[in-house]
Design a protein around this motif. Structure first.
Motif, PDB file in Angstrom:
ATOM      1  N   ASP A 107      23.541 112.035 -22.445  1.00 35.97           N
ATOM      2  CA  ASP A 107      22.902 111.118 -21.492  1.00 35.97           C
ATOM      3  C   ASP A 107      21.422 110.978 -21.821  1.00 35.97           C
ATOM      4  O   ASP A 107      20.867 109.863 -21.783  1.00 35.97           O
ATOM      5  CB  ASP A 107      23.069 111.637 -20.064  1.00 35.97           C
ATOM      6  N   ALA A 108      20.795 112.115 -22.118  1.00 33.81           N
ATOM      7  CA  ALA A 108      19.378 112.082 -22.458  1.00 33.81           C
ATOM      8  C   ALA A 108      19.141 111.344 -23.769  1.00 33.81           C
ATOM      9  O   ALA A 108      18.187 110.564 -23.900  1.00 33.81           O
ATOM     10  CB  ALA A 108      18.833 113.503 -22.541  1.00 33.81           C
ATOM     11  N   ILE A 109      20.023 111.556 -24.740  1.00 36.22           N
ATOM     12  CA  ILE A 109      19.858 110.890 -26.035  1.00 36.22           C
ATOM     13  C   ILE A 109      20.017 109.383 -25.896  1.00 36.22           C
ATOM     14  O   ILE A 109      19.302 108.594 -26.519  1.00 36.22           O
ATOM     15  CB  ILE A 109      20.866 111.452 -27.055  1.00 36.22           C
ATOM     16  N   LEU A 110      20.962 108.959 -25.046  1.00 33.89           N
ATOM     17  CA  LEU A 110      21.197 107.529 -24.865  1.00 33.89           C
ATOM     18  C   LEU A 110      20.057 106.839 -24.121  1.00 33.89           C
ATOM     19  O   LEU A 110      20.006 105.604 -24.086  1.00 33.89           O
ATOM     20  CB  LEU A 110      22.520 107.303 -24.122  1.00 33.89           C
ATOM     21  N   ALA A 111      19.168 107.606 -23.531  1.00 32.72           N
ATOM     22  CA  ALA A 111      17.969 107.019 -22.924  1.00 32.72           C
ATOM     23  C   ALA A 111      16.955 106.602 -23.985  1.00 32.72           C
ATOM     24  O   ALA A 111      15.989 105.908 -23.679  1.00 32.72           O
ATOM     25  CB  ALA A 111      17.335 108.012 -21.953  1.00 32.72           C
ATOM     26  N   THR A 112      17.208 107.027 -25.215  1.00 30.09           N
ATOM     27  CA  THR A 112      16.390 106.628 -26.363  1.00 30.09           C
ATOM     28  C   THR A 112      17.111 105.477 -27.079  1.00 30.09           C
ATOM     29  O   THR A 112      18.197 105.068 -26.661  1.00 30.09           O
ATOM     30  CB  THR A 112      16.207 107.822 -27.318  1.00 30.09           C
ATOM     31  N   PRO A 113      16.565 104.952 -28.144  1.00 27.89           N
ATOM     32  CA  PRO A 113      17.254 103.864 -28.867  1.00 27.89           C
ATOM     33  C   PRO A 113      18.549 104.276 -29.573  1.00 27.89           C
ATOM     34  O   PRO A 113      19.238 103.429 -30.142  1.00 27.89           O
ATOM     35  CB  PRO A 113      16.201 103.404 -29.887  1.00 27.89           C
ATOM     36  N   VAL A 114      18.899 105.568 -29.566  1.00 32.47           N
ATOM     37  CA  VAL A 114      20.106 106.023 -30.246  1.00 32.47           C
ATOM     38  C   VAL A 114      21.340 105.457 -29.554  1.00 32.47           C
ATOM     39  O   VAL A 114      21.432 105.446 -28.328  1.00 32.47           O
ATOM     40  CB  VAL A 114      20.174 107.557 -30.266  1.00 32.47           C
ATOM     41  N   ARG A 115      22.312 104.994 -30.342  1.00 31.28           N
ATOM     42  CA  ARG A 115      23.530 104.391 -29.815  1.00 31.28           C
ATOM     43  C   ARG A 115      24.692 105.387 -29.861  1.00 31.28           C
ATOM     44  O   ARG A 115      24.633 106.395 -30.566  1.00 31.28           O
ATOM     45  CB  ARG A 115      23.878 103.143 -30.639  1.00 31.28           C
ATOM     46  N   ARG A 260      34.678 106.203 -26.776  1.00 32.38           N
ATOM     47  CA  ARG A 260      34.791 106.976 -25.551  1.00 32.38           C
ATOM     48  C   ARG A 260      33.436 107.372 -25.008  1.00 32.38           C
ATOM     49  O   ARG A 260      33.204 107.389 -23.797  1.00 32.38           O
ATOM     50  CB  ARG A 260      35.647 108.219 -25.806  1.00 32.38           C
ATOM     51  N   ILE A 261      32.501 107.731 -25.905  1.00 31.11           N
ATOM     52  CA  ILE A 261      31.134 108.063 -25.461  1.00 31.11           C
ATOM     53  C   ILE A 261      30.509 106.861 -24.762  1.00 31.11           C
ATOM     54  O   ILE A 261      29.884 106.977 -23.708  1.00 31.11           O
ATOM     55  CB  ILE A 261      30.278 108.505 -26.658  1.00 31.11           C
ATOM     56  N   GLN A 262      30.708 105.696 -25.354  1.00 35.22           N
ATOM     57  CA  GLN A 262      30.144 104.488 -24.750  1.00 35.22           C
ATOM     58  C   GLN A 262      30.765 104.197 -23.388  1.00 35.22           C
ATOM     59  O   GLN A 262      30.063 103.863 -22.430  1.00 35.22           O
ATOM     60  CB  GLN A 262      30.363 103.289 -25.690  1.00 35.22           C
ATOM     61  N   ARG A 263      32.082 104.333 -23.297  1.00 35.19           N
ATOM     62  CA  ARG A 263      32.746 104.069 -22.013  1.00 35.19           C
ATOM     63  C   ARG A 263      32.378 105.090 -20.947  1.00 35.19           C
ATOM     64  O   ARG A 263      32.206 104.758 -19.770  1.00 35.19           O
ATOM     65  CB  ARG A 263      34.269 104.082 -22.212  1.00 35.19           C
ATOM     66  N   THR A 264      32.256 106.338 -21.341  1.00 36.19           N
ATOM     67  CA  THR A 264      32.018 107.404 -20.377  1.00 36.19           C
ATOM     68  C   THR A 264      30.568 107.475 -19.917  1.00 36.19           C
ATOM     69  O   THR A 264      30.301 107.687 -18.724  1.00 36.19           O
ATOM     70  CB  THR A 264      32.424 108.762 -20.975  1.00 36.19           C
ATOM     71  N   LEU A 265      29.651 107.283 -20.845  1.00 38.60           N
ATOM     72  CA  LEU A 265      28.238 107.525 -20.537  1.00 38.60           C
ATOM     73  C   LEU A 265      27.416 106.255 -20.367  1.00 38.60           C
ATOM     74  O   LEU A 265      26.267 106.341 -19.899  1.00 38.60           O
ATOM     75  CB  LEU A 265      27.608 108.387 -21.646  1.00 38.60           C
ATOM     76  N   CYS A 266      27.947 105.128 -20.741  1.00 39.73           N
ATOM     77  CA  CYS A 266      27.161 103.881 -20.681  1.00 39.73           C
ATOM     78  C   CYS A 266      27.659 102.929 -19.588  1.00 39.73           C
ATOM     79  O   CYS A 266      27.547 101.714 -19.702  1.00 39.73           O
ATOM     80  CB  CYS A 266      27.169 103.174 -22.030  1.00 39.73           C
ATOM     81  N   GLN A 267      28.276 103.483 -18.561  1.00 41.73           N
ATOM     82  CA  GLN A 267      28.775 102.632 -17.482  1.00 41.73           C
ATOM     83  C   GLN A 267      27.639 102.276 -16.514  1.00 41.73           C
ATOM     84  O   GLN A 267      26.738 103.033 -16.302  1.00 41.73           O
ATOM     85  CB  GLN A 267      29.884 103.373 -16.727  1.00 41.73           C
TER      86      GLN A 267
END
Length: 267
Positions: A107-115, A260-267
């Protein structure tokens, strides 16, 4: 799905940042080093106890091509494949799950530009570091014990990388489906079953035909066949099929985990 991911822009530097984050965590304390080192000894102990100890009772084995080898020579490449599998799975199951579900690292990493795809790729790359440590050290043991030559050890090392990638990709994919720590009991059971019945301790030709066919569908069987063929210099066209199986595992696991990471954490 995979082609779309690869076509989309992703930055090697961002993938490297994910790996670098794991390196920083590694430096934070000695506990991870103890876990890292301890994981190397399990396949070595199996090799010494079963390959060398039981091997003294079993004697020689005849390979499918007709070559007769010592039992320890037969078992050692299988333990090498298991070492590559274990190193990759340890990093992409328990550690991956903890970072995703509890530590909220992703979650913290996705707050950065990392996809999400870059997270999956970075975690897989980090898992390969652990897998390489295990397999590289194990190959040194094999050469020291006279179970393979230096040349064939160098030939087998890239195969262990492919094994690590395949199981690492699938490990991440499975981890994204886990509901809690109890689910890992199923994973551990499945991993141990693969360990016992993938041609590791006896040729699959010794099994009943139905069992032999089922074993031929399992991933560790293909890993063992590929690594054993290269470590013993038993080359054949079948090794290309084993490598293709593992390559498909890698791509499918990586793509599924990223989705799955995108679906779970990017909702």
């Amino acid at each position: 799905m995979v082609s779309a991911m690869l076509a989309a822009r992703f930055s090697p530097s961002r993938v490297g940042a994910v790996v670098n984050r794991n390196v920083g965590a590694l430096r934070s304390g000695p506990s991870y080093w103890l876990v890292l080192v301890s994981g190397f000894f399990e396949p070595v102990l199996y090799l010494l106890s079963i390959g060398v100890g039981v091997g003294a009772l079993v004697g020689d084995l005849t390979l499918p091509g007709g070559r007769v080898v010592d039992y320890a020579v037969f078992v050692a490449p299988a333990m090498l494949a298991v070492s590559a599998m274990s190193g990759a799975l340890s990093e992409t199951t328990f550690n991956f799950f903890f970072k995703m579900k509890y530590a909220k690292t992703f979650d913290a990493i996705l707050a950065t530009p990392v996809r999400p795809f870059e997270i999956a790729l970075g975690e897989l790359a980090w898992a390969m570091v652990r897998s390489c440590v295990y397999t590289g050290a194990f190959l040194v043991v094999m050469v020291a014990l006279g179970l393979t030559s230096v040349g064939w050890a160098l030939a087998a090392f890239p195969a262990t990388l492919l094994v690590g990638l395949a199981f690492g990709g699938v490990g991440m994919a499975v981890s994204t489906l886990m509901r809690g720590w109890q689910d890992f009991d199923l994973l551990t059971t499945g991993q141990f079953a693969l360990f016992l019945f993938s041609g590791t301790f006896s040729p699959v030709q010794d099994y009943p035909l139905v069992v032999e066919i089922l074993v031929g569908l399992t991933p560790l069987y293909h890993a063992v066949e590929l690594v054993r063929g290269l470590a013993l210099g038993e080359l054949g066209w079948g090794l290309l099929g084993n490598a293709a199986y593992l390559l498909v595992m890698t791509v499918a696991g990586l793509a599924f985990a990223a989705r799955r990471i995108q679906r779970t954490l990017c909702q």
